[in-house]
Design a protein around this motif. Structure first.
Motif, short mmCIF file in Angstrom:
data_model
loop_
_atom_site.label_atom_id
_atom_site.label_comp_id
_atom_site.label_asym_id
_atom_site.label_seq_id
_atom_site.Cartn_x
_atom_site.Cartn_y
_atom_site.Cartn_z
N GLN A 196 0.86 -1.18 0.05
CA GLN A 196 -0.05 -0.13 0.04
C GLN A 196 0.98 1.40 -0.13
O GLN A 196 0.58 2.34 -0.78
N GLN A 197 2.11 1.27 0.90
CA GLN A 197 2.84 2.54 0.68
C GLN A 197 3.59 2.61 -0.59
O GLN A 197 3.68 3.67 -1.16
N ARG A 239 2.18 1.84 -3.33
CA ARG A 239 1.04 2.57 -4.28
C ARG A 239 0.74 3.75 -4.21
O ARG A 239 0.53 4.54 -5.12
N ASN A 240 0.88 4.06 -2.85
CA ASN A 240 0.61 5.60 -2.58
C ASN A 240 1.72 6.37 -3.16
O ASN A 240 1.66 7.46 -3.55
N ASP A 241 3.00 6.17 -2.94
CA ASP A 241 4.17 6.65 -3.52
C ASP A 241 4.14 6.99 -4.95
O ASP A 241 4.54 7.67 -5.50
N THR A 255 1.47 6.76 -6.81
CA THR A 255 0.18 7.69 -7.27
C THR A 255 0.82 9.06 -7.13
O THR A 255 0.61 9.85 -7.85
N GLU A 256 1.47 9.36 -5.91
CA GLU A 256 1.87 10.79 -5.74
C GLU A 256 3.07 11.01 -6.71
O GLU A 256 3.04 12.31 -7.15
N LEU A 259 -6.49 9.20 1.56
CA LEU A 259 -6.04 9.59 0.30
C LEU A 259 -4.57 9.96 0.54
O LEU A 259 -4.38 10.60 1.08
N PRO A 260 -4.06 9.33 -0.60
CA PRO A 260 -2.56 10.05 -0.83
C PRO A 260 -2.57 11.48 -1.14
O PRO A 260 -3.74 11.84 -1.36
N ARG A 262 3.01 9.64 5.92
CA ARG A 262 3.14 8.80 4.67
C ARG A 262 2.81 7.34 5.21
O ARG A 262 1.79 6.68 4.62
N ALA A 296 -0.93 5.01 4.55
CA ALA A 296 -1.03 3.66 4.16
C ALA A 296 -1.59 2.65 5.09
O ALA A 296 -2.32 1.77 4.72
N GLN A 337 -5.12 2.80 5.29
CA GLN A 337 -5.80 2.40 4.07
C GLN A 337 -5.80 0.71 4.20
O GLN A 337 -6.93 0.04 3.83
#
Length: 460
Positions: A194-195, A197-199, A201-202, A274-275, A321, A325, A328
């Motif tokens: 998940q981390q 994915r967020n990274d 996306t950002e 959300l990110p 950060r 995650a 989520q």
């Protein structure tokens, strides 16, 4: 009657049950679907019933026989043997089940892939093997990706875990992170995914904003300058007059700053869970040349941050950060939990914990998250003046399904606790309820991230 061991095709209704070491037959839906679709593949072992002529008493295969009857299977293969004594019955029933070994996830994935190479679609494979369509599709993706199959072999991963290696195939840095997690602490793999994915996306969102800045031809700053930076000032700290009368409007800066205009990627405060999102942030150099003012204020000492202050801010940013995650992953886990027919012991206690500490925020965020956790759609309507409103669908759910009452209570309690936590600084919470909440989820099987672990207390 022929008592020489031989194979026959018999109606399952002719099979009678003898004592079985398996107390619960566990006729799961996938197993029943498989029997209905494919019939009984492994012969049932039975012997002539000594009491009821024409019937056979089951020695091995009680579960298969029961599923065949429930699935209205007309004939099943039966290996007919001579009558056995009780000692042999118990020994062989134990041996059959104790040493039964299911397929590994790698073997299942390879099997699905081989079927697909015969031209069978994922839907067809799912139907004939009584598997979930999504699971078949994911397994085939994994079996086709060497990086995923290698990880399965090396770390004994499930198909769901190996799917992350497919998702980040080609991203060397991400794969290093996944391999490290799988090798050193597989329980944390979900949090690491998940981390990542967020990274990702950002990072993609940042690149879009950077491209907009480049296209506009504005000088780019890699970071937002401080409010008292001597060279560049953020737009919100450039004023029309002394005394902070008001900030110079962005439109004025864009029209008049010329080559002194600067731009950077500005981080926005995001919605819950959300990110981060980004937009263009503006700054100005040589503001005095344009008749504007950029006074220093606040900390009279001024000056740059100390190394300790910088370290504290870095930790806060990193924890923020990680917390996004972890939240989520936690919310996704609770959603799956609430799909179970029977909730864990003390589920009602968690709801009581929350409701016993009211008042709490029961606005739209709590209501919305509670509905999301339960997989229930809020009733959407449009008011006469054009705005959208959402009606609470939970009372109707409880009214129609009283057995869901505890599920609804837990969902509302979890939603109330979650929205009370700062979306980026929940890791710094001092609310005594939070450690109890996280500890309870952990006792039900949720794997805490290291950041969440820090919030739990040893004596809970």
């Amino acid at each position: 009657m022929n008592t020489t061991p031989h194979l026959e095709q018999l109606p399952p209704t002719l099979l009678t049950t003898d004592k079985n070491v398996r107390a619960e037959l566990q006729l799961t839906k996938p197993f029943l679907d498989s029997i209905r679709t494919n019939g009984v593949l492994e012969p049932i072992v039975a012997y002539p019933d000594p009491i009821n002529d024409g019937q056979y008493r089951i020695h091995l295969g009680h579960r298969r026989a029961a599923a065949a009857i429930e699935g209205n299977v007309p004939l099943v293969p039966v290996y007919v043997i001579s009558e056995v004594d009780a000692e042999r019955r118990i020994t062989e029933q134990l041996t059959e089940n104790i040493h039964r070994q299911g397929l590994s996830d790698r073997e299942v994935a390879n099997g699905y892939l081989e079927l697909s190479l015969f031209g069978k679609s994922a839907m067809s494979i799912a139907k004939t093997t009584s598997s979930k369509l999504a699971h078949v599709g994911d397994a085939i993706k994994v079996a086709k990706a060497p990086v995923a199959t290698e990880a399965m072999d090396r770390y004994q991963l499930t198909i769901d875990d190996a799917l992350a290696f497919v998702e980040f195939e080609g991203d060397v840095k991400a794969l290093e992170t996944l391999n490290s997690a799988a090798e050193n602490d597989p329980t944390q793999l979900g949090h690491r995914v998940q981390q990542l994915r967020n990274d990702r996306t950002e990072a993609a969102a940042r690149l879009v904003v950077e491209a907009e800045i480049e296209a506009a031809g504005i000088a780019f700053l890699s970071v937002r300058p401080n409010y008292n930076d001597p060279k560049n000032r953020p737009a919100e700290y450039v004023y029309t007059a002394k005394g902070h009368a008001r900030c110079v409007p962005i439109e004025t800066l864009l029209a008049n700053a010329g080559d002194d205009l600067r731009a950077y990627v500005k981080t926005n405060n995001t919605g819950y869970r959300l990110p981060s999102t980004f937009e263009i942030g503006y700054a100005v150099a040589n503001w005095a040349d344009h008749g504007w003012f950029g006074e220093d204020y606040g900390n009279s000492a001024g000056g740059p941050l100390t190394d300790e202050q910088k370290a504290e801010r870095r930790i806060a940013r990193e924890n923020g950060r990680l917390w996004v995650a972890a939240t989520q992953v936690r919310i996704a886990w609770v959603k799956e939990l609430l799909q179970r027919r029977n909730l864990p012991e003390k589920a009602a206690a968690l709801a009581a914990l929350h409701f016993s500490t009211l008042p709490n925020d029961y606005g739209s965020r709590v209501k919305g998250l509670a509905h999301e956790l339960l997989g229930v759609e809020e009733t959407k309507s449009t008011t006469s003046w054009g705005s959208t409103s959402y009606a609470n669908a939970l009372p109707a759910l409880v009214d129609s399904s009283p057995g869901q009452a505890v599920h609804v209570l837990v969902a509302i309690a979890v939603a109330g606790i979650e929205v009370s936590l700062d979306e980026k600084k929940g890791w710094a919470s001092t609310d005594g309820k939070v450690p109890v909440y996280l500890h309870q989820l952990s006792s039900w099987g949720y794997v805490l991230s290291p950041l969440e672990e820090n919030l739990t207390v040893a004596d809970v």
